[in-house]
Design a protein around this motif. Structure first.
Motif, short mmCIF file in Angstrom:
data_model
loop_
_atom_site.label_atom_id
_atom_site.label_comp_id
_atom_site.label_asym_id
_atom_site.label_seq_id
_atom_site.Cartn_x
_atom_site.Cartn_y
_atom_site.Cartn_z
N ASN A 801 30.59 32.60 63.43
CA ASN A 801 30.23 31.84 62.23
C ASN A 801 28.72 31.91 62.02
OD1 ASN A 801 30.17 30.20 59.99
ND2 ASN A 801 30.90 28.35 61.04
N LEU A 802 28.27 33.11 61.82
CA LEU A 802 26.84 33.42 61.74
C LEU A 802 26.09 32.52 60.76
CD1 LEU A 802 24.42 35.34 62.39
CD2 LEU A 802 25.24 36.77 60.50
N THR A 803 26.66 32.26 59.60
CA THR A 803 25.96 31.50 58.56
C THR A 803 26.11 29.99 58.72
OG1 THR A 803 27.88 31.60 57.08
CG2 THR A 803 26.27 33.40 56.94
N GLY A 804 26.84 29.55 59.74
CA GLY A 804 27.07 28.12 59.92
C GLY A 804 27.90 27.50 58.82
N LYS A 805 28.89 28.22 58.34
CA LYS A 805 29.74 27.77 57.24
C LYS A 805 30.49 26.49 57.62
CE LYS A 805 32.21 28.18 53.40
NZ LYS A 805 31.61 28.06 52.04
N ASP A 806 30.46 25.49 56.73
CA ASP A 806 31.26 24.28 56.89
C ASP A 806 32.60 24.49 56.20
OD1 ASP A 806 29.16 22.97 58.21
OD2 ASP A 806 28.29 22.33 56.31
N TYR A 807 33.69 24.36 56.93
CA TYR A 807 35.00 24.63 56.34
C TYR A 807 36.07 23.86 57.08
CZ TYR A 807 35.83 27.74 60.35
OH TYR A 807 36.01 28.25 61.62
N TRP A 808 37.27 23.84 56.49
CA TRP A 808 38.42 23.14 57.05
C TRP A 808 39.45 24.17 57.52
CZ3 TRP A 808 38.87 17.75 57.21
CH2 TRP A 808 37.88 17.04 56.51
N GLN A 809 39.91 24.03 58.78
CA GLN A 809 40.99 24.89 59.25
C GLN A 809 42.32 24.51 58.62
OE1 GLN A 809 40.75 24.34 63.49
NE2 GLN A 809 39.44 26.12 63.78
N ASN A 810 42.56 23.21 58.48
CA ASN A 810 43.75 22.73 57.79
C ASN A 810 43.40 21.40 57.12
OD1 ASN A 810 43.78 20.81 59.85
ND2 ASN A 810 45.38 21.83 61.01
N ASP A 811 44.41 20.59 56.79
CA ASP A 811 44.13 19.40 56.00
C ASP A 811 43.44 18.30 56.78
OD1 ASP A 811 46.58 19.21 57.42
OD2 ASP A 811 47.17 17.47 56.26
N THR A 813 41.55 19.12 60.11
CA THR A 813 40.76 19.66 61.21
C THR A 813 39.59 20.48 60.68
OG1 THR A 813 42.77 19.82 62.54
CG2 THR A 813 40.82 20.95 63.36
N LEU A 814 38.39 20.18 61.18
CA LEU A 814 37.20 20.92 60.78
C LEU A 814 37.15 22.28 61.47
CD1 LEU A 814 34.52 18.09 60.95
CD2 LEU A 814 35.56 19.07 58.89
N GLY A 815 36.38 23.20 60.88
CA GLY A 815 36.24 24.54 61.43
C GLY A 815 35.28 24.60 62.60
N VAL A 816 35.10 25.82 63.11
CA VAL A 816 34.26 26.06 64.28
C VAL A 816 32.80 26.22 63.83
CG1 VAL A 816 33.81 27.65 66.19
CG2 VAL A 816 36.16 27.16 65.49
N PRO A 817 31.85 25.53 64.46
CA PRO A 817 30.44 25.66 64.07
C PRO A 817 29.86 27.00 64.53
CG PRO A 817 30.62 24.31 66.03
CD PRO A 817 32.02 24.60 65.60
N ARG A 818 28.63 27.27 64.11
CA ARG A 818 27.95 28.46 64.62
C ARG A 818 27.84 28.36 66.14
NH1 ARG A 818 23.22 27.76 62.61
NH2 ARG A 818 23.46 28.98 60.69
N THR A 819 28.26 29.44 66.81
CA THR A 819 28.29 29.45 68.27
C THR A 819 27.78 30.79 68.77
OG1 THR A 819 30.23 28.00 68.26
CG2 THR A 819 29.77 29.18 70.30
N VAL A 820 26.91 30.75 69.76
CA VAL A 820 26.40 31.96 70.39
C VAL A 820 27.01 32.05 71.79
CG1 VAL A 820 24.36 33.21 71.17
CG2 VAL A 820 24.25 31.81 69.09
N ALA A 821 27.71 33.16 72.05
CA ALA A 821 28.35 33.37 73.34
C ALA A 821 27.86 34.69 73.94
CB ALA A 821 29.87 33.40 73.19
N PHE A 822 27.77 34.74 75.26
CA PHE A 822 27.33 35.97 75.91
C PHE A 822 27.96 36.07 77.29
CE2 PHE A 822 24.15 32.70 76.69
CZ PHE A 822 24.00 32.74 78.07
N SER A 823 28.02 37.28 77.82
CA SER A 823 28.59 37.48 79.15
C SER A 823 28.07 38.78 79.74
CB SER A 823 30.12 37.50 79.10
OG SER A 823 30.57 38.63 78.37
N ALA A 824 28.19 38.91 81.06
CA ALA A 824 27.85 40.14 81.78
C ALA A 824 28.92 40.37 82.84
CB ALA A 824 26.47 40.03 82.43
N SER A 825 29.54 41.55 82.80
CA SER A 825 30.59 41.91 83.75
C SER A 825 30.12 43.07 84.59
CB SER A 825 31.88 42.29 83.03
OG SER A 825 32.37 41.22 82.26
#
Length: 828
Positions: A801-811, A813-825
């Protein structure tokens, strides 16, 4: 300029190829340096060439040692289908030098292969009555010939005009564009080619799950063109997936249907997710009108695997994951796999999360014809400040980057899962398949519901469900028989499957409290209410029991190389029994015959077209105590689906699938009458649509998973005229999504990733006065693979959610906020 094997191959081969006719990929070799040069030409197509004898000799002479051994026995699992695909799979598994011409294998099919065979036996079994035979040369390579051809020797072999391809070690890898050619099994149908399966299916492999740093399957369903982004159920972590406009809340676990309550599934135990788009009643029994999600779990690895991953799912949610697998013995008969995860910290909006998962797998070939496995998973998950359910009269913008609940609004799940399966192939005519699943889960939850008022404040309603217990059982047994009637081949399957779920609660199940009007910013500072001194101290008692039984028969019929059919019947029975909030103790039991029929036609080898019809039995709702008709049991529902589809292998690593469909389902809903509504079954809900999915490598460097769904969904017939023409709730009629990866040719090992995901508007109520706006989400990321201390290292970065869009998943529940995730394997 960095070395590029495919470009190098063009430079190597083009000087001796001028004027030659173009040819399709038809011959297979292991990963020899020269074979690599020839193999990785663009898109799987290269110029046909007659290689000079010295070059041929060099490729043959340096074959791996194990490909030279013709007496060693190895287990193979190759489904029935096109002969070319089967030969590729065999060559990949055994590391063969195998040569054949396109004319030899064009249009030919095989009955498949399963069990322990030598290379020579396996090849002979696949070729069957094709009129072809295989000759093993003195140098260990193999050549496919017509049966009348004399045995060849290295001295007199002149190979035909051909191309070559390096074999693949695993389906669904990033290097293959995440494309999977076979599905693990659909209902009673055994493993088979994805292209030759007459249903709309999208497969998500573990490589993709890992490479997007998915914390749960919500991220994957958001990306998939066939599914809406789901709400993740607080209590269990199971996504409520919407497919073809219908919500699917009951998952499939290695082919066994489960129930959403108590069926927590962690991403680290998943090898792939097979998403069936469309009615699946014949395949899995009651419900699942829009589709089914089969979570296929991990097995042992053929080669030693030692991998450690450290990462962050967003905020301060750091985690460590160990994945270890291999074989116990030199012959590779018995194997193991262990996945361990620890996760702790706060989400991007400050929700504390703690999770511990242990997944253990033991499997092996007890005899040459008998395979068995045992799997166990422990999952301990807790989350505080869980997101509220928000009910608003107007869809005003709410900042999804903020937390709106206190930490005491939490849930805990502790789950034990055990699974075992057995497969016995006593002869080429019979196969016995069986599996059994058991899960024991304890869970508790404190949930907040927010109801908006006219002054834009909210009255919170707080519910506490104390520790309760869930038990899931499930299993199946199928017998496959293979025979022919005149020139028609049959694979007849008889079987039985059953699933059972029982929920145990304490006393009155839950306690609710209401608060005073508060603003959103004030709600997270609320104190936990007094739930009552004795609440939750009652002994556990059965509150809800549900069972589905299926007696099945199916016939996979092959008329010739082009025409085939799949027909079947499922005598499905659904039963439930509830007490207290869930019913008056009366038993509900209904049975129905659910048929299916599919006809497949292959105009050319790379294309499969099909038409199919399927029905599904769905239990009528037992009306809850919030309605005027509390305790009423509505009649069972029979849903029908008609589908026409096409699947096209554009190249060996790019599959196009499209389908037209119509689903008819009886409509159930609240009439929203005041002061107390009635739950009714009224009219016919019809979903007409078209969907398209493109998965794989478009070019050597570009991988995509994209497509869309376009539907006309409404209530066509209703006793209440006000409902006719209305849209069903929480169902988007338009979706368009694309995820892409691009391997930078000038920076070896670096891939840029990203996606654009559009979901159209939907409605939050049956009268369509509550419109949920459409939204478009953007993700970006990068992945870099290199070697450190001679060990493979992969680093991943994803912005969701790069732009931090505010949205509803359903009637609610709110959507997922901007999130930065990373990992190293890193391998070790």
């Amino acid at each position: 300029m960095p070395f590029d094997r495919r470009h190098a191959a063009r430079r190597f081969i083009q000087p001796c190829c001028q004027g030659q006719q173009q040819s399709r990929l038809v011959s297979l070799f292991p990963v020899h340096p020269l074979a690599q040069i020839i193999a990785f030409l663009s898109g799987g197509f290269i110029l046909s060439v007659s290689l000079p004898d010295p070059a041929i000799a060099q490729i043959v002479a340096q074959a791996p040692a194990d490909s030279q051994t013709s007496t060693a026995r190895q287990y193979y699992n190759i489904p029935a289908g096109p002969l070319a695909s089967a030969l590729r799979s065999l060559a990949s598994s055994a590391g063969l030098l195998l040569t054949f011409t396109e004319d030899q294998i064009s249009g030919k099919t095989t009955g498949g292969l399963r069990g322990q065979y030598t290379v020579q036996e396996a090849l002979a079994h696949l070729l069957g009555n094709s009129g072809l035979q295989v000759t093993r040369l003195a140098n260990g390579s193999y050549v496919v010939q017509k049966m009348s051809t004399i045995e060849l020797s290295p001295a007199n072999v002149t190979l035909p005009l051909m191309t070559v391809s390096a074999p693949t070690l695993k389906q669904g890898t990033a290097e293959e564009g995440y494309l999977v050619s076979n599905v693990s099994g659909v209902g009673l149908w055994d493993e088979r080619s994805l292209r030759d399966t007459p249903y709309s299916i999208s497969v998500v492999p573990s490589d993709l799950i890992e490479n997007v740093n998915a914390q749960n399957m919500g991220q994957i369903f958001k990306m998939n063109p066939l599914t809406q982004e789901p709400m993740i159920q607080n209590q269990t972590g199971v996504p409520f997936v919407t497919i073809r406009g219908f919500q699917t809340i009951t998952p499939i676990y290695d082919g066994i249907p489960l129930y959403s309550n108590g069926s927590a599934i962690s991403v680290i135990e998943i090898d792939r997710v097979e998403i069936l788009s469309g009615t699946s009643g014949f395949l899995y029994g009651g419900g699942r009108v829009g589709g089914a999600v089969n979570y296929v779990t991990k097995n042992s690895t053929d080669v030693p695997l030692r991998r450690l991953t450290f990462g962050n799912y967003g905020g301060t949610q750091f985690y460590g994951h160990a994945d270890i697998g291999g074989k116990f013995d030199d012959r590779g008969r018995f194997g193991y796999r262990a996945n361990l995860l620890y996760q702790g910290g706060d989400t991007a909006i400050g929700e504390p999360v703690n999770q511990k998962v242990a997944n253990i797998v033991l499997d092996g070939h007890i005899t040459d014809t008998l395979y068995a496995n045992v799997k166990y998973t422990y999952n301990d998950y807790s989350k505080e400040a869980t997101s509220p359910f928000i009910y608003m009269t107007e869809r005003t913008s709410i900042d999804t980057s903020k937390r709106y609940t206190p930490k005491w609004a939490s849930n805990d799940v502790e789950s034990h899962k055990a699974y075992t399966s057995l497969r016995w192939d006593p002869s080429k005519h019979f196969t016995l398949r069986s599996a059994f699943f058991y899960q024991h889960t304890n869970m508790r939850v404190n949930q907040i519901f927010l109801n908006e008022q006219i002054d834009r404040t909210f009255i919170p309603r707080m519910t506490n469900v104390p520790w309760n217990k869930h038990e899931n059982y499930g299993g199946y047994i199928y017998l496959d028989t293979r025979f022919s009637t005149f020139a028609v081949d049959h694979k007849l399957t008889l079987g039985y499957s059953s699933t059972f779920h029982e929920m145990f609660l304490r006393g009155i199940n839950n306690v609710s409290r209401s608060g005073i009007n508060l603003s959103l910013s004030e709600i997270k500072n609320m104190s936990e209410p007094d739930w009552g001194a004795s609440f939750g101290s009652e002994p556990l008692a059965s509150a809800w029991t549900v069972r589905n039984n299926n007696i099945l028969i199916g016939d996979n019929i092959t008329f010739n190389d082009q025409w085939s059919a799949m027909v079947g019947l499922n005598y499905a029975t659904t039963m439930n029994l509830g007490y207290g909030f869930y019913g008056d103790g009366s038993k509900y039991e209904k049975s129905a015959l659910s048929p299916t029929v599919s006809l497949l036609y292959k105009p050319i080898e790379a294309v499969t077209t099909y038409v199919s019809y399927m029905e599904a039995l769905e239990a009528g709702t037992r009306v809850g105590n919030t309605y005027t008709n509390y305790g009423e049991v509505l009649p069972p529902l029979i849903s029908k689906q008609y589908e026409v589809g096409l699947k096209y292998d554009i190249n060996p690593n790019l599959l196009l699938s499209t389908a037209l469909f119509r689903i008819e389902k009886a409509n159930q809903f609240s009439d929203q009458a005041t002061p107390i509504p009635t739950y009714v079954q009224d009219g016919l809900q019809v979903h007409n649509g078209v969907e398209l999915v493109l998965t794989g490598k478009v070019t050597d460097n570009l991988t995509i998973m994209g497509g869309g769904t376009l539907m006309d969904i409404n209530v066509e017939k209703a006793n209440n005229p006000a409902l006719e023409g209305k849209k069903p709730t929480n169902a988007a009629s338009r979706m368009g999504k694309i995820y892409a990866e691009y391997a930078l040719p000038w920076v070896p090992g670096l891939n840029l990733t990203g996606g654009i995901y559009y979901t159209g508007e939907k409605y939050g109520n049956t009268t369509n006065t509550d419109k949920i706006p459409s939204y478009t989400l953007y993700d970006i990321g990068a992945r870099y693979t290199t070697r450190v201390l001679d060990k493979a290292l992969t680093v991943r970065l994803n912005v969701i959610n790069l732009t931090g869009k505010d949205y509803w998943q359903n009637d609610y529940t709110l959507g997922v906020p901007r999130t930065v995730a990373f990992s190293a394997s890193m391998m070790f």
